[in-house]
Each structure stands twice: as structure tokens, then as C-alpha cells.
Design an enzyme around this catalytic site. Structure first.
Site, PDB file in Angstrom:
ATOM      1  N   CYS A  51      13.699  11.923   5.397  1.00 18.09           N
ATOM      2  CA  CYS A  51      13.824  11.589   6.818  1.00 18.09           C
ATOM      3  C   CYS A  51      15.245  11.832   7.313  1.00 18.09           C
ATOM      4  O   CYS A  51      15.472  11.993   8.515  1.00 18.09           O
ATOM      5  CB  CYS A  51      13.393  10.153   7.082  1.00 18.09           C
ATOM      6  SG  CYS A  51      14.263   8.927   6.102  1.00 18.09           S
TER       7      CYS A  51
ATOM      8  N   LYS B 201       0.851  -1.194   0.000  1.00 19.91           N
ATOM      9  CA  LYS B 201       0.000   0.000   0.000  1.00 19.91           C
ATOM     10  C   LYS B 201       0.886   1.243   0.000  1.00 19.91           C
ATOM     11  O   LYS B 201       1.592   1.521   0.967  1.00 19.91           O
ATOM     12  CB  LYS B 201      -0.897   0.031   1.236  1.00 19.91           C
ATOM     13  CG  LYS B 201      -1.829   1.249   1.244  1.00 19.91           C
ATOM     14  CD  LYS B 201      -2.050   1.775   2.642  1.00 19.91           C
ATOM     15  CE  LYS B 201      -2.808   3.101   2.648  1.00 19.91           C
ATOM     16  NZ  LYS B 201      -2.123   4.202   1.947  1.00 19.91           N
TER      17      LYS B 201
ATOM     18  N   GLU C 129      10.159   2.781  10.441  1.00 21.48           N
ATOM     19  CA  GLU C 129      11.063   3.925  10.349  1.00 21.48           C
ATOM     20  C   GLU C 129      10.216   5.190  10.416  1.00 21.48           C
ATOM     21  O   GLU C 129       9.292   5.367   9.630  1.00 21.48           O
ATOM     22  CB  GLU C 129      11.855   3.865   9.039  1.00 21.48           C
ATOM     23  CG  GLU C 129      13.101   4.750   9.033  1.00 21.48           C
ATOM     24  CD  GLU C 129      12.794   6.199   8.737  1.00 21.48           C
ATOM     25  OE1 GLU C 129      12.975   7.040   9.647  1.00 21.48           O
ATOM     26  OE2 GLU C 129      12.355   6.482   7.629  1.00 21.48           O
TER      27      GLU C 129
ATOM     28  N   GLU D  90      10.256  17.130  14.008  1.00 21.21           N
ATOM     29  CA  GLU D  90      10.528  16.973  12.581  1.00 21.21           C
ATOM     30  C   GLU D  90       9.570  17.857  11.777  1.00 21.21           C
ATOM     31  O   GLU D  90       8.354  17.706  11.871  1.00 21.21           O
ATOM     32  CB  GLU D  90      10.369  15.513  12.161  1.00 21.21           C
ATOM     33  CG  GLU D  90      10.756  15.268  10.716  1.00 21.21           C
ATOM     34  CD  GLU D  90      10.674  13.809  10.318  1.00 21.21           C
ATOM     35  OE1 GLU D  90      11.599  13.329   9.652  1.00 21.21           O
ATOM     36  OE2 GLU D  90       9.682  13.153  10.676  1.00 21.21           O
TER      37      GLU D  90
END
Length: 489
Positions: free
Chosen positions: A290, A181, A256, A391
Site C-alpha cells: 500500500c 479473518k 486502511e 492504485e
């Protein structure tokens, strides 16, 4: 696979080697971040029934796929690599249209996908176990790696070719079947990748592709009773939910969840090389990596000279349509991400940080319908500020001045994340100390924080990653189980 009844291409799910429409008959528009009035393509808004078909197809295919052997599975990946290589220009252009990455970056990522496929195709001829001495000298004892079974793969929008391939390729070569997905924002690009696998002639049910909402398809996949493992890359919030669901079911998980990646600039750093690397690490892909550089921690002795050069070079960055020549940075990948970046710019100012460059929303002409913002640099940033801790996933740098290397390492570690970190120095003691004390899974010296090599283990510490490492030989740890075999004549 693509609808011929509409000028806008429509992409179906790929289940049991057939391109099929969702039972819902509903579609999701994939909007170009360069022009919100442009629909790149439409994908299926899938249902639980669609997911059931996909998982069952993978489940029924797993035994035959395991039996064909690792070498034969590797040969399929070689075929996929060749097909993808022949379509690099087309797929890269789709990536740029769909998520805004500049065309050179998109071509580079697609080429990397080809290299990843060939790397894991080579795994088909490498060892998958070890002979171990037995205490019984008349016995043979050895281990072999066996596939986990049905693997669920959920990927983000920021690397719509590389991340799916670095999960799908090892899953397949090690003998697993897959339900994949993608993020909706990059689902058209993902569909084109699946076309390459389809053309390679994989057996029925080995690779299944399904699009739709995370709450229905993503969560439904994780909770499915026939799923044996789940690998996820995405936000921290969703990742924590994946971990919880996987733990409750007792299945393997690999998650992650991003980073807040520091770069330390020592007094003895090469200024030109450092500034070039910081700009590349922070602003390439519009900061939507990331491993992107988020905070730059600079020793006081070089701070002003570094800042001046950083500002000069940042001003040269051209922002615009990633398909055009001369554009260095594209838009934010979606309206949602655009709004997130704008909100953090406001938060930084409210917290007392000083915006010394960029952070402007671009308007007029081609900018009005896109999600364009100029690279932003803050200084006077304290470690307890949100822009130093959270982040942002956008083109924003926080500058932090420190007295020495020890204070710099302490500042770099002052975060719940631990994905990547860099230091720029010519002092061997400094980089050895940094390498030893930094709390990050990817440590780089005199190189930008965002570099990742496909043959090396990838993953973070602390809140960045949970589970075994991705990429390289390390991928085998997640996609296989160890079976110990003892034979006595």
C-alpha cells in the site's frame, strides 16, 4: 490442525482453542502464484454458523481476559514471539509459496512479526492512564484505558504475517478478544501464525481464526451484534463498505485502503541513492504494497539523467520463483492481481502514455504456469490519466516531468489518496516545504516511500485511511476506551 488424510495440508478454523472443520465441509484451495497447478494448502469455506461460534467464543472470553491484567497479557505475547522466531524459516517459505514474495523478503517480514510481538508484549508493563489535577483538592482524579471488547480483524494477502500481527498483538495486550479473518489468498500462512498463538497457551476463546469468503464471513463479522470494533486493511471498495456497516452499527472502525504514493526527485538529488530507493519502493514485493512508489515526479533539470539510470538499473532486476537464489522480484500474488496489472498496462497505452521499459508477461519453462510480469515504467504521463490516479498494486511506475518543486508538490497531492510520499533533495528549504505541504500520513525525506517502522504511528490522509493510527503507541487509541475516575474520601 493439519489433515493427515491428504498429501495437501488442510487447515481448520481455530475457535475457542480448538481446531475445527467448517460445518460446510467445503474447502478452498490456496494456489501458488509461482505455479498455478500447485496447491499450497486448503482452508475452510466457513458458514454463518461457524462465524457465530467464533464471535460467541470471543464474547464469552472477554471478561476473564480483561481481568488477568495487562502485564500477564504481555507475557503471552513474549511466548508467541519466541515460538514464531523458532519457525521463521518454515513460515517464510510458506509465505513465498503462497503469495510469491521472495524468500529474503518473506524472512524479513516474519522477523518483523517477531519484533512487533515483543514491542506489544512490552506494553504490558507500560502505563495505561494518567493522573489529572482535580479542582477539588481533597479528591483524586485519573484516567485508565479499558478494552473495547470483541474486535474483528480482516487482513489482506500482501503482508500475511506483519499486518495480522500488528493488529492482533495490540488488540490482545490491551485486553480485547479477537475474531480474525485473513484474505483467502494468504490463509495458509495466517493459519501458521495462529498455530504460534495456540502453542503459547492463550485462554479459551481469546483468539479465534476463521477462513472463508468476504461476503459471508467478512460482512457477517462486521454486522454481528456482539462485535465492538472492526479493523480492516484492503481495497478501497471493500473498505468503504466496512465503514458504512460500522457506522450504521455505531461501533469503532479503523480502515486502511491503500495509496497512490508519489516520490519527488529534485534537481539536487543524489542520483544513485534516489534510483536505488525508487526501484526498491516501486518493485519490491512486486509493487504489492500500500506504500509502494506509484508515480515519480522529477524536476526537468535532472529528468533525462534520472530516467536513463532508472532504466539501466530496472533492466538488471531478475524475475522468477522467489525460493530461488538470485531472484529479486517474484510473481503477482494471484491470477486476479496479474490480470489487474495487465489491464492497467493496456489502459496506460490507450491513454497515450509511453511504455519505455518492461510490462512483458514472461513465458516459457517455469514462467508458463505462474503470474510473472516484468517491472514497467511509463513516461509522458498526464495527471488526469488513470495510471496516475488509481492504485494499480503492481510493479508499475508513472514518470511525470515538472518545472519546479512547487509544481511537483501540487502533482503529488493531485490524488484522492494520501498514504505515503517521499522527496529526494539536499535542499533544506525544499524538504521543509514538502513536509509541510504534502497531503500524506507518512512523509519521508531521502528514503523510499515504502518504509514503515513498527514503533511509529502508521496511517494515511484523505481516501487512504479512516480512523485512528495503527502501530506504535498510537494503536492504544483504537483498541481501548478512556475511563475517567474521580475519587473523594
Amino acid at each position: 490442525m493439519v489433515s493427515i488424510t491428504s498429501k495437501i495440508p488442510t487447515y481448520k478454523n481455530y475457535i475457542n482453542n480448538e481446531w475445527v472443520e467448517s460445518a460446510s465441509t467445503k474447502l478452498i484451495d490456496s494456489i501458488s502464484p509461482m505455479n498455478k497447478n500447485e496447491v499450497v494448502g486448503r482452508v475452510q469455506s466457513s458458514t454463518q454458523d461457524d462465524l457465530e461460534r467464533a464471535v460467541n467464543a470471543a464474547h464469552h472470553a472477554k471478561e476473564d481476559w480483561r481481568k488477568i491484567g495487562q502485564s500477564a497479557r504481555g507475557q503471552f505475547l513474549f511466548k508467541v514471539a519466541n515460538i514464531l522466531e523458532s519457525r521463521i524459516d518454515e513460515i517464510a517459505e510458506t509465505m513465498t509459496l503462497e503469495m510469491g514474495k521472495t524468500l529474503p523478503e518473506a524472512k524479513g517480514e516474519t522477523s518483523r512479526g517477531v519484533a512487533i510481538l515483543r514491542y506489544y508484549a512490552g506494553e504490558g508493563m507500560r502505563k495505561n492512564g494518567d493522573v489529572i489535577p482535580s479542582s477539588d483538592n481533597e479528591a483524586l482524579m485519573f484516567t485508565k484505558r479499558v478494552p473495547v471488547g470483541v474486535v474483528g480483524i480482516i487482513t489482506p494477502w500482501n503482508f500475511p504475517v506483519a499486518i495480522p500481527i500488528w493488529k492482533v498483538a495490540p488488540a490482545l495486550v490491551y485486553g480485547n478478544t479477537v475474531v480474525f479473518k485473513p484474505a483467502t489468498e494468504a490463509a495458509v500462512t495466517a493459519a501458521k501464525i495462529i498455530e504460534c498463538f495456540s502453542e503459547a497457551g492463550l485462554p479459551d476463546g481469546v483468539l479465534n481464526f476463521i477462513t472463508g469468503s468476504g461476503s459471508i464471513i467478512g460482512q457477517g463479522l462486521i454486522e454481528h451484534s456482539l462485535l465492538n470494533a472492526i479493523t480492516f486493511t484492503g481495497s478501497e471498495t471493500v473498505g468503504q463498505g466496512v465503514l458504512k456497516s460500522a457506522a450504521e452499527r455505531g461501533i469503532k472502525s479503523q480502515v486502511e485502503m491503500g495509496g497512490k504514493n508519489p516520490v519527488i526527485v529534485a534537481n539536487d538529488a543524489d542520483l544513485d541513492k534516489t534510483v536505488e530507493a525508487v526501484i526498491s519502493g516501486a518493485f519490491r514485493s512486486t509493487g504489492q504494497k500500500c506504500t509502494a512508489t506509484s508515480k515519480v515526479i522529477v524536476e526537468a533539470g535532472i529528468y533525462e539523467a534520472f530516467k536513463e539510470k532508472l532504466l539501466q538499473e530496472t533492466e538488471k532486476i531478475t524475475v522468477g520463483n522467489g525460493l530461488e537464489n538470485g531472484i529479486w522480484m517474484g510473481p503477482c500474488a494471484s491470477e486476479s492481481q496479474f490480470n489487474t496489472v495487465k489491464s492497467y498496462l493496456s489502459i496506460g497505452k490507450e491513454e497515450g502514455a509511453q511504455l519505455i521499459s518492461g510490462g512483458q508477461v514472461l513465458t516459457g519453462d517455469e514462467y508458463d504456469n505462474g503470474f510473472y510480469i516484468t517491472p514497467a515504467i511509463f513516461e509522458n504521463v498526464n495527471l488526469d490519466m488513470r495510471i496516475a490516479q488509481e492504485e494499480i498494486f503492481g510493479p508499475v511506475i508513472a514518470l511525470i516531468k515538472v518545472a519546479d518543486i512547487q509544481e511537483a508538490i501540487k502533482a503529488a497531492n493531485d490524488t484522492k489518496f494520501g498514504l505515503s510520499a517521499s522527496i529526494f533533495t539536499s535542499n533544506i528549504n525544499s524538504f521543509l516545504k514538502f513536509s509541510d505541504e504534502i497531503e500524506a500520513g507518512l512523509v519521508r525525506v531521502n528514503a523510499e516511500s515504502a518504509g514503515v517502522e513498527l514503533q511509529a504511528p502508521f496511517g494515511g490522509m484523505k481516501g487512504s485511511s479512516v480512523g485512528s493510527r495503527e502501530q506504535g503507541e498510537a494503536a492504544q487509541e483504537f483498541y481501548t476506551e478512556v475511563k475517567t475516575i474521580f475519587i473523594k474520601g
